[in-house]
Design a protein around this motif. Structure first.
Motif, short mmCIF file in Angstrom:
data_model
loop_
_atom_site.label_atom_id
_atom_site.label_comp_id
_atom_site.label_asym_id
_atom_site.label_seq_id
_atom_site.Cartn_x
_atom_site.Cartn_y
_atom_site.Cartn_z
N ASN A 151 22.90 -78.71 57.29
CA ASN A 151 24.00 -77.83 56.93
C ASN A 151 23.48 -76.65 56.12
O ASN A 151 22.43 -76.73 55.49
N LEU A 152 24.24 -75.56 56.13
CA LEU A 152 23.82 -74.38 55.37
C LEU A 152 25.02 -73.57 54.93
O LEU A 152 26.09 -73.63 55.53
N SER A 153 24.81 -72.83 53.87
CA SER A 153 25.81 -71.87 53.39
C SER A 153 25.05 -70.71 52.78
O SER A 153 24.21 -70.90 51.90
N ILE A 154 25.32 -69.50 53.26
CA ILE A 154 24.62 -68.32 52.78
C ILE A 154 25.61 -67.19 52.54
O ILE A 154 26.69 -67.16 53.15
N SER A 155 25.26 -66.28 51.66
CA SER A 155 26.07 -65.08 51.45
C SER A 155 25.23 -64.01 50.76
O SER A 155 24.20 -64.32 50.15
N GLY A 156 25.69 -62.79 50.89
CA GLY A 156 25.00 -61.70 50.21
C GLY A 156 25.33 -60.36 50.81
O GLY A 156 26.05 -60.25 51.81
N TRP A 157 24.78 -59.33 50.20
CA TRP A 157 24.98 -57.94 50.61
C TRP A 157 23.73 -57.41 51.27
O TRP A 157 22.63 -57.77 50.89
#
Length: 161
Positions: A151-157
């Motif tokens: 599983n993965l969760s990523i975020s950013g600009w």
């Protein structure tokens, strides 16, 4: 508390004061910032691939969203998946909007995230790769194991053209 950075002249009449402020108020009215419904995230359909002969199959896409404000894009992806094939160390996700990549220095915009490799959550290294997608590796650059619970969760600009 004194706000010395934001001084406006004040006249003896309201009309005169508003006349002084008109130019500044017009600038404020055209700012690309809103607390309303202008900048709500949009959904997108990411494509997942992996390095080498590793395969990554999404079993549940929890969210894939983005917001574009000018040439800046915020992206967030969260999913559960299964790996197969031959173990390797990178899972890749397509971007909702093409990233700016004029040279090697700007290519590797860092995002943040975590992965789970069949167990507990681990830190992840998340960046815009040379192919223009999001690259995700374990914090230690080890290969992902094969099986369920990847599983993965990523975020950013990141910046776009």
């Amino acid at each position: 508390m004194t706000l010395t950075k934001y001084r406006f002249p004040v006249g003896t009449e309201v009309r005169r004061t508003l006349g002084f402020w008109a130019q500044s108020l017009a600038k404020l009215a055209n700012l690309p910032v809103s607390v309303g419904e202008i900048f709500q995230p949009d959904d997108y359909d990411p494509v997942f691939t992996a390095s080498g002969a590793l395969t990554y199959t999404v079993t549940q896409l929890s969210s894939a969203r983005f917001i574009q404000i000018g040439n800046l894009v915020w992206v967030q992806v969260s999913c559960n998946g299964t790996t197969g094939g031959v173990a390797s160390n990178t899972i890749m996700v397509t971007l909702p909007v093409k990233a700016r990549q004029p040279d090697a220095i700007n290519r590797f915009s860092a995002l943040s995230g975590w992965v789970s490799d069949g167990g507990n959550a681990l830190g992840a290294v998340v960046y815009i790769g040379s192919q223009g997608g999001i690259n995700i590796t374990r914090y230690d650059a080890a290969n992902f194991g094969l099986g369920v619970g990847r599983n993965l969760s990523i975020s950013g600009w990141y910046e776009t053209d």
